[in-house]
Scaffold this active site. Sequence first.
Site, PDB file in Angstrom:
ATOM      1  N   ARG A 105      -9.634   4.477   0.744  1.00  0.00           N
ATOM      2  CA  ARG A 105      -9.101   5.658   1.411  1.00  0.00           C
ATOM      3  C   ARG A 105      -9.614   6.918   0.726  1.00  0.00           C
ATOM      4  O   ARG A 105      -9.416   7.103  -0.470  1.00  0.00           O
ATOM      5  CB  ARG A 105      -7.579   5.638   1.379  1.00  0.00           C
ATOM      6  CG  ARG A 105      -7.106   6.789   2.238  1.00  0.00           C
ATOM      7  CD  ARG A 105      -5.736   6.740   2.709  1.00  0.00           C
ATOM      8  NE  ARG A 105      -4.713   6.194   1.881  1.00  0.00           N
ATOM      9  CZ  ARG A 105      -3.459   6.540   2.039  1.00  0.00           C
ATOM     10  NH1 ARG A 105      -3.122   7.421   2.949  1.00  0.00           N
ATOM     11  NH2 ARG A 105      -2.527   6.006   1.309  1.00  0.00           N
ATOM     12  N   THR A 109      -9.685  13.312   3.025  1.00  0.00           N
ATOM     13  CA  THR A 109      -9.568  13.190   4.491  1.00  0.00           C
ATOM     14  C   THR A 109      -8.523  12.160   4.905  1.00  0.00           C
ATOM     15  O   THR A 109      -8.108  12.118   6.065  1.00  0.00           O
ATOM     16  CB  THR A 109     -10.917  12.760   5.103  1.00  0.00           C
ATOM     17  OG1 THR A 109     -11.218  11.443   4.606  1.00  0.00           O
ATOM     18  CG2 THR A 109     -12.036  13.707   4.726  1.00  0.00           C
ATOM     19  N   ASP A 201       2.092  -4.851  -5.476  1.00  0.00           N
ATOM     20  CA  ASP A 201       0.678  -4.741  -5.126  1.00  0.00           C
ATOM     21  C   ASP A 201       0.081  -6.150  -5.039  1.00  0.00           C
ATOM     22  O   ASP A 201      -0.060  -6.842  -6.058  1.00  0.00           O
ATOM     23  CB  ASP A 201      -0.059  -3.911  -6.182  1.00  0.00           C
ATOM     24  CG  ASP A 201      -1.489  -3.621  -5.758  1.00  0.00           C
ATOM     25  OD1 ASP A 201      -1.837  -2.441  -5.602  1.00  0.00           O
ATOM     26  OD2 ASP A 201      -2.276  -4.592  -5.565  1.00  0.00           O
ATOM     27  N   ASP A 204      -3.142  -6.780  -7.210  1.00  0.00           N
ATOM     28  CA  ASP A 204      -2.864  -6.890  -8.644  1.00  0.00           C
ATOM     29  C   ASP A 204      -2.152  -8.200  -8.974  1.00  0.00           C
ATOM     30  O   ASP A 204      -2.450  -8.846  -9.982  1.00  0.00           O
ATOM     31  CB  ASP A 204      -2.005  -5.710  -9.106  1.00  0.00           C
ATOM     32  CG  ASP A 204      -2.836  -4.452  -9.304  1.00  0.00           C
ATOM     33  OD1 ASP A 204      -4.062  -4.561  -9.466  1.00  0.00           O
ATOM     34  OD2 ASP A 204      -2.238  -3.351  -9.294  1.00  0.00           O
TER      35      ASP A 204
HETATM   36  N1  URA Z   1      -0.589  -3.000  -0.409  1.00  0.00           N
HETATM   37  C1  URA Z   1       0.056  -3.771  -1.303  1.00  0.00           C
HETATM   38  O1  URA Z   1      -0.566  -4.498  -2.056  1.00  0.00           O
HETATM   39  N2  URA Z   1       1.409  -3.714  -1.340  1.00  0.00           N
HETATM   40  C2  URA Z   1       2.122  -2.944  -0.523  1.00  0.00           C
HETATM   41  O2  URA Z   1       3.352  -2.960  -0.591  1.00  0.00           O
HETATM   42  C3  URA Z   1       1.430  -2.132   0.398  1.00  0.00           C
HETATM   43  C4  URA Z   1       0.074  -2.174   0.434  1.00  0.00           C
END
Ligand code: URA
Length: 210
Positions: A105, A109, A201, A204
Site C-alpha cells: 500500500r 495515495t 498479523d 507475522d
Molecule cells: N492482515 C492481518 O494479517 N491481520 C489483520 O487483522 C488484518 C490484515
Amino acid sequence: MSREVHVVSHPLVQHKLTLMRRTKTSTSQFRQLLEEISMLLAYEVTRDFPLSLERIETPLMEMDAPTIEGKKLVVISILRAGDGILNGILKVVPSARIGHIGLYRDHETLQAVQYYFKVPQDLSDRDVLVVDPMLATGNSAAAAVERIKAKGPKSIKFVCLLAAPEGITAFHEKHPDVPVWCASVDQKLNEKGYILPGLGDAGDRLFGTK
Ligand code: URA
C-alpha cells in the site's frame, strides 16, 4: 448469483480456527493449523467442480469412473500470507498450477501498488482460487482480482480464513461476481485495519517475523 459469501461452519474448521486465534499458539502450530484448515476449505470450495466419466481399467474389469473435468485448477497466492493457504490447498489438489501476486500500500495515495505478478500463462478456461488469510479492508484482494480478471480466467473464487464485514462490502463493490469463501466473518476492522477479534498479523504469526 452475486455478492456471495460462504462461511465454512464445519466443526473441525471452527475448532482449528479457535486454536489459531489464541495468542499462546506457537508459530509452528499456527502454520500447521492454517494448512489443515485450508485443506478443509479446499474440500468445500471445490464441491461444485463438474465430473465426467473416463473409461479406466481396474485389475478386475473396465469401468466408467468419475474425474474432474477441464483444465487444472490455478491457485494464486497474495504474498506473503497467502502462501499459508496455498500450501494447504496443494495437499488436496497437488496438480494445481500456482501463481503469486505481491502488492503493497502506497502510504501517500493509499492505492495498492503491484511489485510482483507471476501467474500461469494461459488462464482462459481455468478456474482460479485467489487466496489470502485476511480479507480486511478488501483493497489488496480487489486489486489482485482486477489484475487476474484481465487474464480472462473461466472463474474466480476468493478464499480466506477471516473476513471483516467492511472488507467484504468493499471487495464486492468492485467484484460482485466473485464469491468469498471464509471460515468466519468477524466483527469489524479497528482503526489500524486489523480484523477484530481476528488473530493478529497473519503473516507475522505464520512466518514468525515478530
Ligand atoms: N492482515 C492481518 O494479517 N491481520 C489483520 O487483522 C488484518 C490484515
